[in-house]
Design a protein around this motif. Structure first.
Motif, PDB file in Angstrom:
ATOM      1  N   ASN A 160      -7.155  12.157  -3.685  1.00 61.37           N
ATOM      2  CA  ASN A 160      -8.117  12.014  -4.776  1.00 61.37           C
ATOM      3  C   ASN A 160      -7.611  10.974  -5.779  1.00 61.37           C
ATOM      4  OD1 ASN A 160     -10.059  12.325  -6.714  1.00 61.37           O
ATOM      5  ND2 ASN A 160      -9.508  14.419  -7.273  1.00 61.37           N
ATOM      6  N   THR A 161      -8.443  10.015  -6.131  1.00 61.32           N
ATOM      7  CA  THR A 161      -8.063   8.994  -7.107  1.00 61.32           C
ATOM      8  C   THR A 161      -8.917   9.071  -8.373  1.00 61.32           C
ATOM      9  OG1 THR A 161      -9.552   7.357  -6.090  1.00 61.32           O
ATOM     10  CG2 THR A 161      -7.272   7.423  -5.300  1.00 61.32           C
ATOM     11  N   ASP A 162      -9.636  10.157  -8.553  1.00 57.96           N
ATOM     12  CA  ASP A 162     -10.535  10.265  -9.707  1.00 57.96           C
ATOM     13  C   ASP A 162      -9.787  10.173 -11.029  1.00 57.96           C
ATOM     14  OD1 ASP A 162     -12.638  10.527  -7.979  1.00 57.96           O
ATOM     15  OD2 ASP A 162     -12.843  12.709  -8.213  1.00 57.96           O
ATOM     16  N   ASP A 163      -8.537  10.630 -11.053  1.00 63.31           N
ATOM     17  CA  ASP A 163      -7.768  10.643 -12.300  1.00 63.31           C
ATOM     18  C   ASP A 163      -6.944   9.373 -12.508  1.00 63.31           C
ATOM     19  OD1 ASP A 163      -8.734  13.171 -12.891  1.00 63.31           O
ATOM     20  OD2 ASP A 163      -7.037  14.191 -11.935  1.00 63.31           O
ATOM     21  N   VAL A 164      -7.038   8.407 -11.605  1.00 65.91           N
ATOM     22  CA  VAL A 164      -6.227   7.203 -11.715  1.00 65.91           C
ATOM     23  C   VAL A 164      -6.873   6.243 -12.715  1.00 65.91           C
ATOM     24  CG1 VAL A 164      -5.316   5.191 -10.501  1.00 65.91           C
ATOM     25  CG2 VAL A 164      -5.325   7.434  -9.381  1.00 65.91           C
ATOM     26  N   LEU A 165      -6.076   5.778 -13.670  1.00 67.95           N
ATOM     27  CA  LEU A 165      -6.509   4.776 -14.632  1.00 67.95           C
ATOM     28  C   LEU A 165      -5.877   3.449 -14.252  1.00 67.95           C
ATOM     29  CD1 LEU A 165      -7.907   4.027 -17.346  1.00 67.95           C
ATOM     30  CD2 LEU A 165      -5.729   4.536 -18.461  1.00 67.95           C
ATOM     31  N   VAL A 166      -6.709   2.454 -13.971  1.00 68.88           N
ATOM     32  CA  VAL A 166      -6.219   1.108 -13.677  1.00 68.88           C
ATOM     33  C   VAL A 166      -6.289   0.291 -14.963  1.00 68.88           C
ATOM     34  CG1 VAL A 166      -6.536  -1.000 -12.346  1.00 68.88           C
ATOM     35  CG2 VAL A 166      -6.926   1.231 -11.267  1.00 68.88           C
ATOM     36  N   ALA A 167      -5.152  -0.227 -15.364  1.00 71.37           N
ATOM     37  CA  ALA A 167      -5.061  -1.099 -16.533  1.00 71.37           C
ATOM     38  C   ALA A 167      -4.853  -2.524 -16.041  1.00 71.37           C
ATOM     39  CB  ALA A 167      -3.896  -0.670 -17.425  1.00 71.37           C
TER      40      ALA A 167
ATOM     41  N   PHE B 282       0.837  -1.200   0.000  1.00 69.45           N
ATOM     42  CA  PHE B 282       0.000   0.000   0.000  1.00 69.45           C
ATOM     43  C   PHE B 282       0.874   1.252   0.000  1.00 69.45           C
ATOM     44  CE2 PHE B 282      -4.341  -1.427   1.904  1.00 69.45           C
ATOM     45  CZ  PHE B 282      -4.423  -2.438   0.966  1.00 69.45           C
ATOM     46  N   ALA B 283       1.914   1.262   0.834  1.00 68.79           N
ATOM     47  CA  ALA B 283       2.793   2.435   0.911  1.00 68.79           C
ATOM     48  C   ALA B 283       3.462   2.696  -0.429  1.00 68.79           C
ATOM     49  CB  ALA B 283       3.847   2.229   1.998  1.00 68.79           C
ATOM     50  N   THR B 284       3.795   1.634  -1.165  1.00 69.08           N
ATOM     51  CA  THR B 284       4.425   1.802  -2.478  1.00 69.08           C
ATOM     52  C   THR B 284       3.453   2.426  -3.473  1.00 69.08           C
ATOM     53  OG1 THR B 284       5.863  -0.100  -2.057  1.00 69.08           O
ATOM     54  CG2 THR B 284       5.573   0.568  -4.347  1.00 69.08           C
ATOM     55  N   VAL B 285       2.227   1.916  -3.515  1.00 66.85           N
ATOM     56  CA  VAL B 285       1.216   2.495  -4.407  1.00 66.85           C
ATOM     57  C   VAL B 285       0.948   3.946  -4.025  1.00 66.85           C
ATOM     58  CG1 VAL B 285      -1.187   2.363  -5.162  1.00 66.85           C
ATOM     59  CG2 VAL B 285       0.163   0.261  -4.914  1.00 66.85           C
ATOM     60  N   HIS B 286       0.820   4.221  -2.739  1.00 64.92           N
ATOM     61  CA  HIS B 286       0.511   5.581  -2.297  1.00 64.92           C
ATOM     62  C   HIS B 286       1.654   6.540  -2.603  1.00 64.92           C
ATOM     63  CE1 HIS B 286      -2.543   3.800   0.814  1.00 64.92           C
ATOM     64  NE2 HIS B 286      -2.929   3.660  -0.448  1.00 64.92           N
ATOM     65  N   ALA B 287       2.892   6.070  -2.471  1.00 65.82           N
ATOM     66  CA  ALA B 287       4.034   6.921  -2.814  1.00 65.82           C
ATOM     67  C   ALA B 287       4.013   7.284  -4.294  1.00 65.82           C
ATOM     68  CB  ALA B 287       5.338   6.210  -2.459  1.00 65.82           C
ATOM     69  N   ALA B 288       3.662   6.312  -5.137  1.00 64.97           N
ATOM     70  CA  ALA B 288       3.563   6.590  -6.569  1.00 64.97           C
ATOM     71  C   ALA B 288       2.482   7.614  -6.852  1.00 64.97           C
ATOM     72  CB  ALA B 288       3.285   5.292  -7.329  1.00 64.97           C
ATOM     73  N   LEU B 289       1.325   7.456  -6.222  1.00 61.55           N
ATOM     74  CA  LEU B 289       0.237   8.414  -6.426  1.00 61.55           C
ATOM     75  C   LEU B 289       0.641   9.801  -5.943  1.00 61.55           C
ATOM     76  CD1 LEU B 289      -2.785   6.206  -5.251  1.00 61.55           C
ATOM     77  CD2 LEU B 289      -2.059   6.661  -7.607  1.00 61.55           C
ATOM     78  N   ASP B 290       1.301   9.862  -4.803  1.00 61.61           N
ATOM     79  CA  ASP B 290       1.763  11.159  -4.280  1.00 61.61           C
ATOM     80  C   ASP B 290       2.719  11.842  -5.249  1.00 61.61           C
ATOM     81  OD1 ASP B 290       0.284  10.851  -1.961  1.00 61.61           O
ATOM     82  OD2 ASP B 290       1.991  10.118  -0.766  1.00 61.61           O
ATOM     83  N   ALA B 291       3.486  11.036  -5.995  1.00 61.04           N
ATOM     84  CA  ALA B 291       4.470  11.577  -6.936  1.00 61.04           C
ATOM     85  C   ALA B 291       3.860  11.927  -8.289  1.00 61.04           C
ATOM     86  CB  ALA B 291       5.601  10.570  -7.127  1.00 61.04           C
ATOM     87  N   GLY B 292       2.561  11.731  -8.456  1.00 62.36           N
ATOM     88  CA  GLY B 292       1.907  12.113  -9.695  1.00 62.36           C
ATOM     89  C   GLY B 292       1.577  10.979 -10.638  1.00 62.36           C
TER      90      GLY B 292
END
Length: 297
Positions: free
Chosen positions: A77-84, A33-43
């Protein structure tokens, strides 16, 4: 972070491959979870997974469920996240990989993936690998049916050659938006596919994008520092004060405006480091030196 287009969706120029978080050797859930969240925090706004990303003996879709839980636990906010995600492969009990491109399998697999990811349309669904036992057009026809049914919003293909890209374009039309092939400093056999994607305006998602560089960890190890094939990546990194991995990803981004690398990460600092490549602009002189770095043999 700079952005690029994946079909009509604007995403961060560097994504996150979640395979290391899902298969054998994976970290515990807190670190995942921390890895995914760090990526999201970085854009990062593109997360790549597959229904076959699970340990041997595990259940299909464990990786997808992990991504869904990580997104639900994120405070931003995760509205802009695209899950492939991807369908058409499986795992064996001894850790091997299988291929299943039968239309009936792909329809069931996509519907199951959609449920695991939250129940809505899958943002990007990728046919994981051509099945030699099934005509590729038949597998692609199943993807077209999923698009028509609204199960899938956008489609991609993976591990393909130029002829298969053109066939997919013919069958799927503009709803085909991406190709995911192996491509890295060490593995460049997909150069024709990359160039075709650039010409067609298809996003090209290199998997295992750090091949040739990955043995040089962010901890300072320099196992390949003297390797003449990849020494230029280390020299540029040293001059810039960044990791050779970040230089490799910036080099990939320079190959075409349609390239969207999806480096894997198993810890937050790796995810943050990779994301930084989106804003690392290499000079013409540096790019020339890196272009001269080629695998030996």
């Amino acid at each position: 972070m700079r952005h690029r287009m994946l079909g009509d969706v604007r995403v961060g120029a560097v994504g996150l491959g979640t395979m290391p978080l899902s298969i054998e050797g994976r970290p515990d859930e807190a670190r995942a979870f921390a890895t995914v969240h760090a990526a999201l925090d970085a854009g990062v706004t593109l997360l790549d997974t597959a229904d076959s990303y699970h340990p041997p003996g595990g259940d299909p879709g464990e990786g997808e469920l992990l991504v869904a839980r990580a997104l639900a636990a994120y405070g931003g906010n995760t509205d802009d996240v695209l899950v492939a995600t991807k369908g058409g492969r499986g795992r064996t009990a001894d850790g091997g990989w299988t291929v299943d491109g039968r239309p009936e399998h792909l329809r069931r697999a996509a519907q199951a993936s959609a449920r695991r990811l939250g129940g809505g349309a899958i943002g990007l669904y990728q046919l994981h690998k051509p099945d030699p036992a099934v005509p590729y057009a038949e597998s692609l026809g199943a993807i077209r049916e999923l698009l028509d049914a609204g199960t899938v919003r956008l489609a991609g293909i993976s591990n393909v050659d130029t002829g298969q890209i053109l066939l997919a374009r013919e069958i799927l039309g503009d709803r085909l938006v991406s190709v995911q092939n192996r491509y890295s400093p060490a593995v460049r056999e997909s150069e024709p596919e990359l160039r075709l994607c650039a010409g067609l305006g298809l996003a090209f998602l290199p998997w295992s994008p750090l091949g040739g560089i990955s043995q040089s960890s962010l901890d300072g190890a320099s196992a390949q520092e003297e390797d003449p094939a990849f020494g230029a990546f280390h020299r540029v990194a040293r001059a810039r004060g960044v990791s050779p991995q970040r230089v490799a990803l910036a080099w990939l981004l320079s190959r075409s405006g349609t390239v969207l690398p999806i480096p894997g990460a198993g810890r937050p600092q790796s995810a943050r480091d990779s994301a930084g490549a989106a804003d690392l602009e290499l000079s013409a002189e540096e790019l020339s030196a890196l272009e001269g770095s080629r695998p030996v043999g």
